[in-house]
Design a protein around this motif. Structure first.
Motif, PDB file in Angstrom:
ATOM      1  N   ASN A 142      54.572  42.671  39.333  1.00 29.69           N
ATOM      2  CA  ASN A 142      53.527  41.656  39.177  1.00 29.69           C
ATOM      3  C   ASN A 142      52.195  42.249  39.623  1.00 29.69           C
ATOM      4  OD1 ASN A 142      55.400  39.691  38.380  1.00 29.69           O
ATOM      5  ND2 ASN A 142      55.762  39.050  40.490  1.00 29.69           N
ATOM      6  N   GLU A 143      51.179  42.105  38.804  1.00 26.67           N
ATOM      7  CA  GLU A 143      49.861  42.603  39.191  1.00 26.67           C
ATOM      8  C   GLU A 143      49.302  41.738  40.322  1.00 26.67           C
ATOM      9  OE1 GLU A 143      47.168  43.078  35.989  1.00 26.67           O
ATOM     10  OE2 GLU A 143      48.271  44.752  35.073  1.00 26.67           O
ATOM     11  N   ILE A 144      48.879  42.388  41.379  1.00 26.97           N
ATOM     12  CA  ILE A 144      48.327  41.692  42.542  1.00 26.97           C
ATOM     13  C   ILE A 144      46.903  42.192  42.758  1.00 26.97           C
ATOM     14  CG2 ILE A 144      48.512  41.379  45.042  1.00 26.97           C
ATOM     15  CD1 ILE A 144      51.524  41.638  44.761  1.00 26.97           C
ATOM     16  N   THR A 145      45.956  41.264  42.782  1.00 29.69           N
ATOM     17  CA  THR A 145      44.547  41.611  42.970  1.00 29.69           C
ATOM     18  C   THR A 145      44.094  41.169  44.358  1.00 29.69           C
ATOM     19  OG1 THR A 145      44.077  41.409  40.598  1.00 29.69           O
ATOM     20  CG2 THR A 145      42.197  41.297  42.113  1.00 29.69           C
ATOM     21  N   LEU A 146      43.522  42.105  45.094  1.00 25.86           N
ATOM     22  CA  LEU A 146      43.024  41.812  46.437  1.00 25.86           C
ATOM     23  C   LEU A 146      41.542  42.177  46.523  1.00 25.86           C
ATOM     24  CD1 LEU A 146      45.925  43.190  48.686  1.00 25.86           C
ATOM     25  CD2 LEU A 146      45.518  40.828  47.996  1.00 25.86           C
ATOM     26  N   HIS A 147      40.762  41.282  47.100  1.00 24.22           N
ATOM     27  CA  HIS A 147      39.344  41.550  47.337  1.00 24.22           C
ATOM     28  C   HIS A 147      39.196  42.388  48.613  1.00 24.22           C
ATOM     29  CE1 HIS A 147      38.194  38.854  44.120  1.00 24.22           C
ATOM     30  NE2 HIS A 147      39.008  37.937  44.619  1.00 24.22           N
ATOM     31  N   PRO A 148      38.032  42.959  48.858  1.00 24.71           N
ATOM     32  CA  PRO A 148      37.851  43.804  50.051  1.00 24.71           C
ATOM     33  C   PRO A 148      38.280  43.095  51.329  1.00 24.71           C
ATOM     34  CG  PRO A 148      35.962  43.998  48.598  1.00 24.71           C
ATOM     35  CD  PRO A 148      36.812  42.909  48.028  1.00 24.71           C
ATOM     36  N   GLY A 149      39.181  43.728  52.080  1.00 22.83           N
ATOM     37  CA  GLY A 149      39.647  43.163  53.335  1.00 22.83           C
ATOM     38  C   GLY A 149      40.658  42.037  53.208  1.00 22.83           C
ATOM     39  N   GLU A 150      40.970  41.625  51.991  1.00 22.99           N
ATOM     40  CA  GLU A 150      41.897  40.496  51.808  1.00 22.99           C
ATOM     41  C   GLU A 150      43.337  40.921  52.090  1.00 22.99           C
ATOM     42  OE1 GLU A 150      43.313  37.288  48.344  1.00 22.99           O
ATOM     43  OE2 GLU A 150      41.870  38.877  47.877  1.00 22.99           O
ATOM     44  N   SER A 151      44.104  39.990  52.680  1.00 22.90           N
ATOM     45  CA  SER A 151      45.524  40.216  52.948  1.00 22.90           C
ATOM     46  C   SER A 151      46.341  39.109  52.301  1.00 22.90           C
ATOM     47  CB  SER A 151      45.802  40.237  54.459  1.00 22.90           C
ATOM     48  OG  SER A 151      45.108  41.287  55.087  1.00 22.90           O
ATOM     49  N   ARG A 152      47.598  39.421  52.023  1.00 23.88           N
ATOM     50  CA  ARG A 152      48.510  38.405  51.532  1.00 23.88           C
ATOM     51  C   ARG A 152      49.935  38.802  51.890  1.00 23.88           C
ATOM     52  NH1 ARG A 152      48.206  38.075  45.127  1.00 23.88           N
ATOM     53  NH2 ARG A 152      50.037  36.747  45.420  1.00 23.88           N
TER      54      ARG A 152
END
Length: 203
Positions: A142-152
């Motif tokens: 699954n493609e996962i997009t994270l912004h700068p500094g973002e966590s999940r």
């Protein structure tokens, strides 16, 4: 006595034979072309059915029984060069019985100053475990997009098929490594937020 010289027999060209040969050649070419396109899905199907190369199985429900046989599952998390993410499991190892369903969480964080999209692949080792390691849910592919500094946080839900206890040649198998590797997504679309910079401000 001189031998009589005879003229070479003329070569007879059979148009129908030439057409048949051309047809065979064209058919063979089309067959090989079709097989080249089918090779990837056929190979993927083969891996999923047999567990070849550590490919795990996909289950839609939990098994209806458990065994007392214990397995140590080692959670391996990797990031390909250039992605700039931090990726780690909540625990390095877990112990499960055959048929026991277990959920393990992973933390993913974008340590770069740009928005990045990644995608994870996986396998298990040793290879023999692939046919018996079942995943009910996971974040792989699954493609996962994270912004700068973002966590999940993402989870994987799995179990070891209790039927493995019937395979005496696998009695040695006590530790299974589930390995994930995140790669930059090749076909990631540009975030909508970034696209707004290309639109001139309204006057």
């Amino acid at each position: 006595m001189d031998r009589e010289k005879t003229a070479p027999r003329p070569v007879m060209i059979d148009p129908r034979r030439n057409l048949r040969v051309a047809g065979y050649a064209l058919g063979g070419t089309l067959f090989m072309l079709g097989m080249s396109f089918a090779a990837v899905p056929l190979y993927d199907l083969f891996c999923r059915v047999t567990g070849y190369g550590g490919t795990t199985q996909v289950a839609v429900k939990a098994p209806d029984r458990m065994t007392e046989r214990l397995f140590t599952i080692r959670m391996d998390a990797n990031v390909a060069p250039g992605l700039g993410w931090l990726f780690e499991p909540e625990m390095p190892t877990v112990s499960v019985k055959g048929g026991e369903v277990r959920t393990v969480s992973y933390t993913i964080r974008n340590a770069t100053d740009r928005t990045v999209t990644g995608i994870a692949s996986y396998n298990v080792s040793p290879d023999q475990a692939g046919a018996w390691f079942n995943k009910i849910a996971c974040f792989c592919f699954n493609e996962i997009t994270l912004h700068p500094g973002e966590s999940r946080t993402e989870e994987v839900v799995f179990f070891v098929d209790p039927e493995i206890s019937k395979e005496k040649n696998l009695d040695f198998l006590q530790t299974i490594t589930l390995s994930y590797t995140f790669f930059p997504a090749k076909n990631a679309t540009k975030p909508i937020a970034d696209a707004s910079s290309a639109i001139p401000p309204a006057r």
